[in-house]
Design a protein around this motif. Structure first.
Motif, PDB file in Angstrom:
ATOM      1  N   LYS A 107       2.860  11.780  -0.129  1.00  0.00           N
ATOM      2  CA  LYS A 107       2.188  10.882   0.812  1.00  0.00           C
ATOM      3  C   LYS A 107       0.678  11.106   0.789  1.00  0.00           C
ATOM      4  CE  LYS A 107       6.068  10.236   3.979  1.00  0.00           C
ATOM      5  NZ  LYS A 107       6.600  10.490   5.339  1.00  0.00           N
ATOM      6  N   LYS A 108       0.275  12.367   0.756  1.00  0.00           N
ATOM      7  CA  LYS A 108      -1.167  12.673   0.699  1.00  0.00           C
ATOM      8  C   LYS A 108      -1.773  12.139  -0.590  1.00  0.00           C
ATOM      9  CE  LYS A 108      -4.520  16.420   0.965  1.00  0.00           C
ATOM     10  NZ  LYS A 108      -4.724  17.889   1.096  1.00  0.00           N
ATOM     11  N   PHE A 109      -1.053  12.307  -1.684  1.00  0.00           N
ATOM     12  CA  PHE A 109      -1.498  11.810  -2.982  1.00  0.00           C
ATOM     13  C   PHE A 109      -1.727  10.299  -2.939  1.00  0.00           C
ATOM     14  CE2 PHE A 109      -0.035  10.181  -7.214  1.00  0.00           C
ATOM     15  CZ  PHE A 109      -1.056  10.695  -7.998  1.00  0.00           C
ATOM     16  N   LEU A 110      -0.796   9.576  -2.325  1.00  0.00           N
ATOM     17  CA  LEU A 110      -0.911   8.122  -2.244  1.00  0.00           C
ATOM     18  C   LEU A 110      -2.019   7.701  -1.286  1.00  0.00           C
ATOM     19  CD1 LEU A 110       2.892   7.214  -2.262  1.00  0.00           C
ATOM     20  CD2 LEU A 110       1.269   7.072  -4.164  1.00  0.00           C
ATOM     21  N   ARG A 111      -2.167   8.404  -0.162  1.00  0.00           N
ATOM     22  CA  ARG A 111      -3.268   8.089   0.756  1.00  0.00           C
ATOM     23  C   ARG A 111      -4.613   8.286   0.072  1.00  0.00           C
ATOM     24  NH1 ARG A 111      -0.060  11.082   4.347  1.00  0.00           N
ATOM     25  NH2 ARG A 111      -1.536  12.831   4.313  1.00  0.00           N
ATOM     26  N   ASN A 112      -4.717   9.362  -0.719  1.00  0.00           N
ATOM     27  CA  ASN A 112      -5.961   9.599  -1.453  1.00  0.00           C
ATOM     28  C   ASN A 112      -6.224   8.478  -2.452  1.00  0.00           C
ATOM     29  OD1 ASN A 112      -6.426  11.987  -0.102  1.00  0.00           O
ATOM     30  ND2 ASN A 112      -5.570  13.295  -1.698  1.00  0.00           N
ATOM     31  N   GLY A 113      -5.154   7.963  -3.069  1.00  0.00           N
ATOM     32  CA  GLY A 113      -5.319   6.865  -4.015  1.00  0.00           C
ATOM     33  C   GLY A 113      -5.846   5.608  -3.364  1.00  0.00           C
ATOM     34  N   LEU A 114      -5.520   5.416  -2.099  1.00  0.00           N
ATOM     35  CA  LEU A 114      -5.960   4.227  -1.364  1.00  0.00           C
ATOM     36  C   LEU A 114      -7.385   4.338  -0.832  1.00  0.00           C
ATOM     37  CD1 LEU A 114      -2.659   3.457   0.521  1.00  0.00           C
ATOM     38  CD2 LEU A 114      -3.961   1.759  -0.778  1.00  0.00           C
ATOM     39  N   GLU A 115      -7.941   5.542  -0.823  1.00  0.00           N
ATOM     40  CA  GLU A 115      -9.291   5.722  -0.303  1.00  0.00           C
ATOM     41  C   GLU A 115     -10.290   4.877  -1.095  1.00  0.00           C
ATOM     42  OE1 GLU A 115     -10.482   9.784  -0.151  1.00  0.00           O
ATOM     43  OE2 GLU A 115      -8.986  10.322   1.368  1.00  0.00           O
ATOM     44  N   ASN A 116     -11.266   4.358  -0.383  1.00  0.00           N
ATOM     45  CA  ASN A 116     -12.354   3.577  -0.994  1.00  0.00           C
ATOM     46  C   ASN A 116     -11.874   2.302  -1.678  1.00  0.00           C
ATOM     47  OD1 ASN A 116     -14.296   5.576  -0.258  1.00  0.00           O
ATOM     48  ND2 ASN A 116     -13.612   6.792  -2.000  1.00  0.00           N
ATOM     49  N   THR A 117     -10.709   1.794  -1.262  1.00  0.00           N
ATOM     50  CA  THR A 117     -10.260   0.492  -1.749  1.00  0.00           C
ATOM     51  C   THR A 117     -10.285  -0.496  -0.588  1.00  0.00           C
ATOM     52  OG1 THR A 117      -7.901   0.867  -1.283  1.00  0.00           O
ATOM     53  CG2 THR A 117      -8.730   1.598  -3.429  1.00  0.00           C
ATOM     54  N   SER A 118     -10.377  -1.766  -0.913  1.00  0.00           N
ATOM     55  CA  SER A 118     -10.390  -2.792   0.133  1.00  0.00           C
ATOM     56  C   SER A 118      -9.230  -3.777  -0.007  1.00  0.00           C
ATOM     57  CB  SER A 118     -11.716  -3.559   0.115  1.00  0.00           C
ATOM     58  OG  SER A 118     -11.954  -4.130  -1.156  1.00  0.00           O
ATOM     59  N   VAL A 119      -8.516  -3.712  -1.130  1.00  0.00           N
ATOM     60  CA  VAL A 119      -7.388  -4.610  -1.375  1.00  0.00           C
ATOM     61  C   VAL A 119      -6.261  -3.809  -2.028  1.00  0.00           C
ATOM     62  CG1 VAL A 119      -6.568  -6.629  -2.654  1.00  0.00           C
ATOM     63  CG2 VAL A 119      -8.856  -6.639  -1.676  1.00  0.00           C
ATOM     64  N   THR A 120      -5.028  -4.124  -1.642  1.00  0.00           N
ATOM     65  CA  THR A 120      -3.853  -3.565  -2.303  1.00  0.00           C
ATOM     66  C   THR A 120      -3.079  -4.711  -2.933  1.00  0.00           C
ATOM     67  OG1 THR A 120      -3.712  -1.734  -0.729  1.00  0.00           O
ATOM     68  CG2 THR A 120      -1.714  -2.254  -2.000  1.00  0.00           C
ATOM     69  N   CYS A 121      -2.889  -4.616  -4.238  1.00  0.00           N
ATOM     70  CA  CYS A 121      -2.193  -5.652  -5.008  1.00  0.00           C
ATOM     71  C   CYS A 121      -0.842  -5.100  -5.437  1.00  0.00           C
ATOM     72  CB  CYS A 121      -3.026  -6.037  -6.229  1.00  0.00           C
ATOM     73  SG  CYS A 121      -2.273  -7.289  -7.287  1.00  0.00           S
ATOM     74  N   ILE A 122       0.234  -5.713  -4.918  1.00  0.00           N
ATOM     75  CA  ILE A 122       1.572  -5.278  -5.284  1.00  0.00           C
ATOM     76  C   ILE A 122       2.018  -6.059  -6.508  1.00  0.00           C
ATOM     77  CG2 ILE A 122       3.963  -5.030  -4.535  1.00  0.00           C
ATOM     78  CD1 ILE A 122       1.917  -5.522  -1.718  1.00  0.00           C
ATOM     79  N   LEU A 123       2.251  -5.352  -7.593  1.00  0.00           N
ATOM     80  CA  LEU A 123       2.714  -5.972  -8.832  1.00  0.00           C
ATOM     81  C   LEU A 123       4.235  -5.916  -8.811  1.00  0.00           C
ATOM     82  CD1 LEU A 123       0.135  -4.377 -11.306  1.00  0.00           C
ATOM     83  CD2 LEU A 123       0.018  -6.594 -10.134  1.00  0.00           C
ATOM     84  N   ALA A 124       4.855  -7.031  -8.497  1.00  0.00           N
ATOM     85  CA  ALA A 124       6.283  -7.068  -8.199  1.00  0.00           C
ATOM     86  C   ALA A 124       7.141  -7.405  -9.409  1.00  0.00           C
ATOM     87  CB  ALA A 124       6.559  -8.067  -7.077  1.00  0.00           C
ATOM     88  N   GLY A 125       7.984  -6.464  -9.785  1.00  0.00           N
ATOM     89  CA  GLY A 125       8.999  -6.694 -10.794  1.00  0.00           C
ATOM     90  C   GLY A 125      10.342  -6.949 -10.129  1.00  0.00           C
TER      91      GLY A 125
END
Length: 200
Positions: free
Chosen positions: A55-73
């Motif tokens: 969870k911490k790893f993923l939260r860090n990945g989201l830092e300094n981003t403004s959009v989340t794009c879900i690439l749906a398969g």
């Protein structure tokens, strides 16, 4: 200013497709490159990691981003960590969008079956204690278990739910098909639209 975008996807079956989509801005015309996006994607961490570490790893990945794009398969919609990335994006106030990538070929030149919209499998509902996340699991809506705190209404970038009835996140965000809607040319515009919808 190029948009910093976090890409969420089901790693094992879709990494090749995701790689192609994430890097599609490279082939744009020169005047369009400055409107491209920086890739702040993270991959699913090692299975040796604890849930808290992941969870911490993923939260860090989201830092300094403004959009989340879900690439749906095909099966992205029911992946636990994709749902966590969506939940943290809501809490953070990121713009969100779904881009279907089932029509993109993998390394073996194969396409896949279109899956459900991951944003339609999560939602929000209101109780006397506040606004909470829900997820569609086992054929019904249940409280989301990986983030159980109330979300302040002022932190939402859209109208808050008014009752205990779950409002799907897909009601507030756009979805696109990368193959049939010319994503290679237009994904940058889709991301800008997602950012604009939440004032980012």
């Amino acid at each position: 200013m190029p948009r910093r975008t976090f890409f969420s996807y089901h790693y094992v079956p879709d990494v090749w497709r995701a790689w192609n989509v994430r890097n599609s801005w490279v082939v744009r015309d020169t005047e369009e490159i400055s409107r491209g996006f920086f890739d702040s994607s993270v991959f699913e961490a090692s299975k040796k990691e604890s849930d808290d570490a992941l969870k911490k790893f993923l939260r860090n990945g989201l830092e300094n981003t403004s959009v989340t794009c879900i690439l749906a398969g095909t099966d992205t919609w029911n992946r636990r960590w994709v749902r966590y990335e969506i939940a943290r994006s809501i809490i953070k106030g990121n713009g969100l969008l779904t881009v279907y990538i089932h029509g993109v070929q993998n390394a073996a030149k194969q396409t896949s079956v279109k899956g459900a919209d991951p944003l339609a499998q999560m939602g929000l509902y209101k109780t006397e204690r506040g606004i909470f996340l829900a997820e569609w699991k086992g054929g019904k809506w249940i409280p989301y278990s990986d983030y159980t705190l109330a979300i302040p209404e002022k932190d939402l970038r859209f109208a808050a739910p008014k009752s205990t009835s779950v409002v799907q996140l897909s009601k507030h965000y756009m979805s696109y098909d990368f193959t049939s809607q010319n994503g290679r040319k237009d994904i940058g515009g889709w991301i800008e639209t997602a950012a604009g919808l939440v004032g980012r």
